[in-house]
Design a protein around this motif. Structure first.
Motif, PDB file in Angstrom:
ATOM      1  N   VAL A 201       0.856  -1.182   0.000  1.00  0.00           N
ATOM      2  CA  VAL A 201       0.000   0.000   0.000  1.00  0.00           C
ATOM      3  C   VAL A 201       0.890   1.229   0.000  1.00  0.00           C
ATOM      4  O   VAL A 201       1.764   1.367   0.850  1.00  0.00           O
ATOM      5  N   GLN A 202       0.659   2.119  -0.962  1.00  0.00           N
ATOM      6  CA  GLN A 202       1.450   3.344  -1.065  1.00  0.00           C
ATOM      7  C   GLN A 202       0.505   4.535  -1.162  1.00  0.00           C
ATOM      8  O   GLN A 202      -0.404   4.558  -2.010  1.00  0.00           O
ATOM      9  N   ASP A 217       4.160  -4.231   2.370  1.00  0.00           N
ATOM     10  CA  ASP A 217       4.703  -2.990   2.913  1.00  0.00           C
ATOM     11  C   ASP A 217       3.663  -1.876   2.841  1.00  0.00           C
ATOM     12  O   ASP A 217       2.802  -1.860   1.952  1.00  0.00           O
ATOM     13  N   ILE A 218       3.774  -0.913   3.754  1.00  0.00           N
ATOM     14  CA  ILE A 218       2.919   0.275   3.764  1.00  0.00           C
ATOM     15  C   ILE A 218       3.823   1.502   3.741  1.00  0.00           C
ATOM     16  O   ILE A 218       4.732   1.619   4.557  1.00  0.00           O
ATOM     17  N   THR A 219       3.569   2.421   2.809  1.00  0.00           N
ATOM     18  CA  THR A 219       4.337   3.652   2.701  1.00  0.00           C
ATOM     19  C   THR A 219       3.385   4.835   2.635  1.00  0.00           C
ATOM     20  O   THR A 219       2.461   4.844   1.815  1.00  0.00           O
ATOM     21  N   VAL A 220       3.600   5.830   3.496  1.00  0.00           N
ATOM     22  CA  VAL A 220       2.769   7.035   3.521  1.00  0.00           C
ATOM     23  C   VAL A 220       3.698   8.243   3.497  1.00  0.00           C
ATOM     24  O   VAL A 220       4.579   8.373   4.349  1.00  0.00           O
ATOM     25  N   ASP A 221       3.470   9.139   2.527  1.00  0.00           N
ATOM     26  CA  ASP A 221       4.328  10.315   2.411  1.00  0.00           C
ATOM     27  C   ASP A 221       3.888  11.449   3.333  1.00  0.00           C
ATOM     28  O   ASP A 221       4.722  12.119   3.932  1.00  0.00           O
ATOM     29  N   ALA A 222       2.573  11.691   3.453  1.00  0.00           N
ATOM     30  CA  ALA A 222       2.098  12.802   4.273  1.00  0.00           C
ATOM     31  C   ALA A 222       0.703  12.511   4.789  1.00  0.00           C
ATOM     32  O   ALA A 222      -0.133  11.946   4.078  1.00  0.00           O
ATOM     33  N   LEU A 229      -2.010   2.355  10.946  1.00  0.00           N
ATOM     34  CA  LEU A 229      -1.321   1.537   9.951  1.00  0.00           C
ATOM     35  C   LEU A 229      -1.005   0.183  10.573  1.00  0.00           C
ATOM     36  O   LEU A 229      -0.444   0.111  11.657  1.00  0.00           O
ATOM     37  N   GLU A 230      -1.353  -0.906   9.859  1.00  0.00           N
ATOM     38  CA  GLU A 230      -1.120  -2.238  10.410  1.00  0.00           C
ATOM     39  C   GLU A 230      -0.790  -3.226   9.296  1.00  0.00           C
ATOM     40  O   GLU A 230      -1.470  -3.279   8.270  1.00  0.00           O
ATOM     41  N   THR A 231       0.256  -4.012   9.493  1.00  0.00           N
ATOM     42  CA  THR A 231       0.596  -5.090   8.573  1.00  0.00           C
ATOM     43  C   THR A 231       1.043  -6.305   9.356  1.00  0.00           C
ATOM     44  O   THR A 231       1.745  -6.177  10.369  1.00  0.00           O
ATOM     45  N   GLY A 232       0.619  -7.470   8.916  1.00  0.00           N
ATOM     46  CA  GLY A 232       1.045  -8.691   9.572  1.00  0.00           C
ATOM     47  C   GLY A 232       2.508  -8.982   9.305  1.00  0.00           C
ATOM     48  O   GLY A 232       3.274  -9.321  10.211  1.00  0.00           O
ATOM     49  N   SER A 233       2.917  -8.809   8.058  1.00  0.00           N
ATOM     50  CA  SER A 233       4.300  -9.037   7.677  1.00  0.00           C
ATOM     51  C   SER A 233       4.670  -8.022   6.606  1.00  0.00           C
ATOM     52  O   SER A 233       4.184  -8.090   5.483  1.00  0.00           O
ATOM     53  N   GLY A 234       5.519  -7.082   6.980  1.00  0.00           N
ATOM     54  CA  GLY A 234       5.922  -6.062   6.029  1.00  0.00           C
ATOM     55  C   GLY A 234       6.471  -4.843   6.733  1.00  0.00           C
ATOM     56  O   GLY A 234       6.318  -4.673   7.939  1.00  0.00           O
ATOM     57  N   ARG A 235       7.104  -3.976   5.985  1.00  0.00           N
ATOM     58  CA  ARG A 235       7.682  -2.764   6.531  1.00  0.00           C
ATOM     59  C   ARG A 235       6.672  -1.624   6.476  1.00  0.00           C
ATOM     60  O   ARG A 235       5.840  -1.556   5.572  1.00  0.00           O
ATOM     61  N   GLN A 249       3.447  -7.221  12.886  1.00  0.00           N
ATOM     62  CA  GLN A 249       3.865  -8.426  13.588  1.00  0.00           C
ATOM     63  C   GLN A 249       5.305  -8.781  13.255  1.00  0.00           C
ATOM     64  O   GLN A 249       6.050  -9.274  14.091  1.00  0.00           O
ATOM     65  N   ARG A 250       5.681  -8.504  12.002  1.00  0.00           N
ATOM     66  CA  ARG A 250       7.048  -8.788  11.582  1.00  0.00           C
ATOM     67  C   ARG A 250       7.439  -7.809  10.487  1.00  0.00           C
ATOM     68  O   ARG A 250       6.899  -7.851   9.378  1.00  0.00           O
ATOM     69  N   GLY A 251       8.348  -6.904  10.835  1.00  0.00           N
ATOM     70  CA  GLY A 251       8.777  -5.928   9.858  1.00  0.00           C
ATOM     71  C   GLY A 251       9.259  -4.655  10.523  1.00  0.00           C
ATOM     72  O   GLY A 251       8.864  -4.326  11.642  1.00  0.00           O
ATOM     73  N   ASP A 252      10.125  -3.934   9.840  1.00  0.00           N
ATOM     74  CA  ASP A 252      10.671  -2.694  10.377  1.00  0.00           C
ATOM     75  C   ASP A 252       9.666  -1.556  10.270  1.00  0.00           C
ATOM     76  O   ASP A 252       8.784  -1.555   9.390  1.00  0.00           O
ATOM     77  N   VAL A 253       9.825  -0.577  11.163  1.00  0.00           N
ATOM     78  CA  VAL A 253       9.008   0.631  11.146  1.00  0.00           C
ATOM     79  C   VAL A 253       9.947   1.828  11.080  1.00  0.00           C
ATOM     80  O   VAL A 253      10.821   1.985  11.935  1.00  0.00           O
TER      81      VAL A 253
END
Length: 349
Positions: A201-202, A217-222, A229-235, A249-253
């Protein structure tokens, strides 16, 4: 090919589109009151798609237009068990689209399912391409088993439920998007609720809302308002969060400027540029905060904690196993009473 038009008279109306398989491209154009929908086979000469287009139903009520493309008559719904390795894998076929947990699946003309080496959904026939033009501010609702959706121009509310497919929305006041498998890309949106089973998701800019993916992965610019924001596995990466929560649950923030937020991760490092208040907790992973300007709680089961105090604030830091290193701006005293580690060193400067 079939062209459907509808004129609105009291402002932007509503378009409802049901598309079993294929793709939909939308353009929202200022200065027009007409909605047009052009249906064509995704593959030229595809008789199953041509028959589906001819049997499509159109309902026009006031400023509302509903277009329903039926499942091709030659391709219904079936569920088949494919024996792969030591286990059974269930594969569903609807509207000529194969979905399941195996890769490289295709359906032969006689209905035989073949497992190859490719990946993704496979359209064996009946896919329809929809080219849509609507007035600016139009409400759009799309439902599909398997289709890529792309929209440009300013829309009002957007509701899309796609079992398999990518979603891209350029501008919208309010969006609610659901896909079991596929990427979601948003440009400038107001309130948003996004859910995907598997896919990234971007988001360029969002006022408020929630984003949830089981894997991706989830990316938010502004962002200008509260956001979850929630992801089971992803940054998770966000350049700015005013308030809300981040969970993986597993991934960098990785966060830039944070107001008041709660961050949790089962396994993964957390890096924050600046935070006014909140809490950060990870079961396993390092925590780094470049600037702390308000009350903050930092905790990791296994990992190091590093933080820099940009103001005289209350800081709680705890590690089960790992070092704690706190620095501060000149003239700011560091209160060590809130620093605890089960196994590690505590250093302040």
């Amino acid at each position: 090919m079939r062209t459907i038009t509808h004129d609105t008279h009291t402002g932007p109306g509503t378009l409802r589109l049901r598309l079993p398989a294929g793709s939909a491209t939308l353009v929202a154009a200022p200065g027009t009151d007409r909605t047009s929908v052009i249906l064509a086979p995704a593959t030229p000469g595809d008789q199953a798609a041509i028959d589906a287009i001819n049997r499509s139903t159109v309902l026009q009520t006031g400023d509302q237009l509903s277009v329903t493309v039926p499942v091709p008559a030659s391709v219904g719904f079936a569920q088949t068990v494919v024996h792969v390795g030591s286990g059974d894998v269930y594969v569903s076929q609807r509207g000529g689209v194969v979905t399941g947990s195996v890769t490289g699946v295709r359906i032969e003309g006689d209905g035989t399912i073949v497992v190859g080496s490719g990946s993704g959904s496979v359209v064996s026939g009946g896919g329809v391409r929809a080219e849509v033009r609507v007035p600016a501010g139009q409400r759009v609702e799309i439902d599909s088993d398997s289709a890529d959706i792309s929209a440009d121009g300013p829309l009002g509310e957007v509701r899309a439920d796609v079992r398999s497919g990518n979603l891209r929305i350029d501008q919208a006041d309010d969006v609610e998007l659901t896909t079991q498998r596929g990427d979601v890309v948003l440009g400038r949106v107001g309130n948003a609720r996004v859910e995907t089973g598997s896919g990234r998701v971007q988001i360029g800019r969002i006022d408020a809302g929630s984003v949830r993916t089981q894997r991706g992965d989830i990316t938010v610019d502004a962002v200008t308002g509260p956001l979850s924001l929630e992801t089971g596995s992803g940054r998770v990466r966000a350049s700015q969060i005013n308030s809300g929560s981040v969970r993986t649950q597993r991934g960098d923030v990785v966060l830039g400027r944070v107001g008041n937020a709660r961050v949790e991760t089962g396994s993964g490092r957390v890096q924050i540029g600046r935070i006014d208040a909140g809490s950060v907790r990870t079961q396993r992973g390092d925590i780094t905060v470049d600037a702390v300007t308000g009350p903050l709680s930092l905790e990791t089961g296994s990992g190091c904690v590093r933080a820099h105090l940009a103001a005289a604030v209350a800081l709680q830091a705890k590690t089960g196993r790992g070092d704690i290193q706190i620095t501060a701006e000149p003239g700011i005293a560091i209160d060590r009473s809130g620093l605890r580690t089960g196994r590690g060193e505590i250093r302040t400067s």
